[in-house]
Each structure stands twice: as C-alpha cells, then as structure tokens.
Design an enzyme around this catalytic site. Structure first.
Site, PDB file in Angstrom:
ATOM      1  N   LYS A   1       0.829  -1.208   0.000  1.00 27.26           N
ATOM      2  CA  LYS A   1       0.000   0.000   0.000  1.00 27.26           C
ATOM      3  C   LYS A   1       0.870   1.267   0.000  1.00 27.26           C
ATOM      4  O   LYS A   1       2.065   1.215   0.288  1.00 27.26           O
ATOM      5  CB  LYS A   1      -0.930  -0.007   1.220  1.00 27.26           C
ATOM      6  CG  LYS A   1      -1.976  -1.122   1.162  1.00 27.26           C
ATOM      7  CD  LYS A   1      -2.928  -0.933   0.008  1.00 27.26           C
ATOM      8  CE  LYS A   1      -4.136  -1.854   0.054  1.00 27.26           C
ATOM      9  NZ  LYS A   1      -3.872  -3.244  -0.339  1.00 27.26           N
TER      10      LYS A   1
HETATM   11  C1  LIG Z   1     -10.012  -2.283  -1.500  1.00 26.18           C
HETATM   12  C2  LIG Z   1      -9.400  -3.087  -0.389  1.00 26.18           C
HETATM   13  N1  LIG Z   1     -10.128  -3.362   0.694  1.00 26.18           N
HETATM   14  C3  LIG Z   1      -9.620  -4.054   1.724  1.00 26.18           C
HETATM   15  C4  LIG Z   1      -8.324  -4.517   1.719  1.00 26.18           C
HETATM   16  C5  LIG Z   1      -7.857  -5.365   2.850  1.00 26.18           C
HETATM   17  O1  LIG Z   1      -6.708  -4.946   3.447  1.00 26.18           O
HETATM   18  P1  LIG Z   1      -5.670  -5.977   4.120  1.00 26.18           P
HETATM   19  O2  LIG Z   1      -4.999  -6.724   3.026  1.00 26.18           O
HETATM   20  O3  LIG Z   1      -4.767  -5.085   4.895  1.00 26.18           O
HETATM   21  O4  LIG Z   1      -6.459  -6.884   5.017  1.00 26.18           O
HETATM   22  C6  LIG Z   1      -7.511  -4.229   0.605  1.00 26.18           C
HETATM   23  C7  LIG Z   1      -6.087  -4.590   0.513  1.00 26.18           C
HETATM   24  O5  LIG Z   1      -5.518  -5.546   0.520  1.00 26.18           O
HETATM   25  C8  LIG Z   1      -8.070  -3.514  -0.477  1.00 26.18           C
HETATM   26  O6  LIG Z   1      -7.333  -3.244  -1.569  1.00 26.18           O
END
Ligand SMILES: Cc1ncc(COP(=O)(O)O)c(C=O)c1O
Length: 356
Positions: free
Chosen positions: A179
């Site tokens: 990210k």
């Molecule tokens: C649009 C979106 N929502 C939720 C997430 C979930 O985040 P994480 O991978 O930190 O659990 C991500 C990223 O991976 C994402 O791109």
C-alpha cells in the site's frame, strides 16, 4: 522485471524496527498510539483506531455500527475480497451495485434502486486511489438513514473536493506491504465519533476496556508496535510518496497512446495506488499482460473475476448482472507506478505499452 509494487524499506524503517526490538515492548503500545494520531491528522478526523489489517478494520467498523444478520450492505463487486468478506463475517448480506466506467467506482445513480428495508450501510471503495463521488453517496445515505463506511484501503491521502477520504463516513485503511503507506500488515479505522472509536478499541481487544474485565465478545485484532514503527516512518513521507506517484502517472498520461488511460475527475485528488489502463476493442487483455511480462514489465490485474462471480459469493447473492463491472474485469491492466521507479523504468514501461 520492473515489479508492479515495491515496498519502500530504507534505513529509517530498519532502525525503527530495531528500536522496538531493543525496547523489549513489542505489542500494541506507544508507537501504535503515535501512528493513530498521525492517521487522524492526515484524514482530518478526531480519532483513529489501529487494527491488525485492512480486512479487520472493515470487520470491526461494521460490527461497531451494529451491522449483523438480516442486514444488507450495498457495495461494489469490483474490489478486493475483504470489502465483501468483512460484510459476510458480520452475518449481513452484500448487495452489489454496478460501477462507473470512468472511475471504476460505485455508480451513485444505481444505489437507490438497490435499497430495501433491510439496507443498513453503503461501502464505497476508493479504488486504485481515486475518490468515489462522495456528495452523491452522502446525500443518499442522509436521506435513507444509512451508514457510510469508506473502504479507503488504497487511498490514503486522496481528497474529494479538498477533504481527505476516510473523513466522510467511517474510514477504513490497509497498511499491507504494497500500500502507499505500509507497515507490513496493518489497518486503521478513522472516525469523529468518540463512542464509536471506543467500541472499535474494545472490539479489537476482547471487548475489554480494563484488563481482565470483559464487557462483550471481542477479538484480538491489535496492531503490534513493530508494525506501527514501520508505518510511522512511512506516514512521515506520505506527501513525498504521493508526489512521486503523481509524477509517474503524469509521465504515463502524456505518453501512453495504445490503450485507454485513467482519468481524474474534477474535484478529486488521486493518489495512484494503481495506474490502470484498459485494453479495449476486442483486443486480448491476457495476451497484452503476457507480452508486457515477457518484455520485463510487471503488471497486475485488479481484479480478473468480480466478486459477484466468485463461486461461494454467487451462492449467497444469486445471479447478478453488472455489465460495467464485468467489462472492466476483462479490460484492466495495472502498470507499475510506485515511487521507486527510475527514469529508465518509466521510459521502458511507456515503450512496451505503446507496442501493444
Ligand atoms: C479495496 C481493499 N479493501 C480491503 C483490503 C484489505 O486490506 P488488508 O490486506 O490489509 O487486510 C484491501 C487490501 O488488501 C483492499 O485493496
């Protein structure tokens, strides 16, 4: 191969982790608190609550809003699985609305017809770092008494009409390794509501306010100080990282001619988590991906199969037709746009894309 993403791990990140190790205090502590304060500043909110991931930020936020079995939550199918799995974890049902071709984001003109007496919330996803049409979404939410939980996982620092995302409703962010601001794994909830922030803090830590006293069923979804230390070094450079992404995107915008390039809508400040082009006119997207990869340009397809077409989700929501979503899933390719690209990388990416 020029990678599609490359986490920035410099001396500051390494030193920050070493400092935590040397302190002997590894779990949620002062660095998590400091990161929460920085996030709240960036988002213009009064509170921020760190969690173990973006997925758990969404899950906790929905639970703290009281969403559960029997409820419906409107969202997009053109997103990462966590937007929808977090709805399912609460026992609620996702209801999919199609997207806008221009921005890949939820189409507000289609939201009202999807509202039923069971609808409790809308989750707009600021996909690729481009803000959703928040005026229209907030207007519907106000009139229909719905909660807005922004999935801003990909959009830290993005602004809509001058205001940062994550401050319109409840904001949910991811600090996953790729990210724009990362901590390895991590998540963040932003809000102006003190009681809500308190509920989130308790949900992430066993339903407890005071150690060994439990008020309701909670989880262990805390962030560690090791992760927060990395996130803190990164968030200090947010403006610089974003400026580099914007410069890279501007370079592509001026030179790429062979495919449809992304737009930035008036009033929106994009943070280019992804630079996503479309391969159209019946050309084969997957062949284009192969050609780029063979030439040494890394790519991403976010997302090849929209969520309403994933087997287990289709069993829950039934057959749904989302023509724009389905078309975008066939056409999109994301190109490397991360802050560590060199001038030579940028030239090569443009050359190879213009050869498609
Ligand atoms: C649009 C979106 N929502 C939720 C997430 C979930 O985040 P994480 O991978 O930190 O659990 C991500 C990223 O991976 C994402 O791109």
């Amino acid at each position: 191969m020029i990678p599609i993403a490359k986490p920035w791990i410099g001396d500051a990140e390494k030193q920050a982790v070493l400092d935590v190790l040397e302190s002997g205090m590894l779990v949620q502590g002062p660095r998590v608190k400091a990161l929460e304060e920085r996030f709240a500043e960036v988002c213009g909110t009064r509170y921020a609550v760190a969690t173990s991931s973006g997925t758990t930020a969404l899950h906790v936020a929905l639970l703290a809003h009281g969403i559960g079995p029997g409820d419906e939550v409107i969202t997009t199918s053109f997103t990462f699985i966590a937007t929808v799995s977090s709805i399912l974890f609460t026992g609620a049902k996702p209801v999919f609305v199609d997207i806008e071709e221009e921005t890949f984001n939820l189409n507000p003109a289609l939201i009202e017809e999807a509202i039923t007496p069971r609808t409790r919330a809308i989750i707009p996803v600021h996909l690729y770092g481009h803000p959703c049409d928040m005026d229209a979404i907030l207007d519907i939410a106000r009139r229909r008494d719905l909660v807005v939980v922004e999935d801003a996982a990909q959009a830290i620092g993005a602004r809509y009409k001058g205001r940062p995302v994550g401050g319109f409703g409840t904001g949910c962010f991811s600090l996953y390794a790729t990210k724009n601001v990362m901590s390895g794994e991590g998540g963040m909830i932003t809000t102006n509501d003190e009681e809500f922030a308190d509920k989130c803090r308790m949900l992430r830590s066993h339903g407890s306010r005071r150690r060994y006293y439990y008020e309701f069923l909670g989880y262990n979804l805390r962030m560690s100080d090791l992760h927060a230390a990395i996130g803190l070094t990164q968030i200090g450079r947010l403006d610089e990282f974003t400026a580099r992404r914007r410069a890279n995107a501007a370079y592509f915008n001026e030179r790429i001619t062979s495919v449809i390039i992304p737009i930035v809508r008036d009033g929106c400040e994009h943070v280019w988590h992804q630079y996503t082009v479309r391969v159209t006119d019946g050309r084969d997207r997957d062949a284009a991906v192969r050609q780029l990869n063979e030439a040494g340009v890394g790519t991403g397809v976010f997302y090849p199969v929209p969520l309403h077409q994933q087997g287990y989700i289709r069993e829950i929501v039934g057959r749904v037709s989302l023509p724009v979503t389905e078309q975008m899933a066939r056409e999109v390719i994301s190109l490397p746009v991360h802050p560590q690209l060199t001038e030579a990388d940028l030239e090569k990416i443009v050359d190879e894309v213009n050869r498609l």
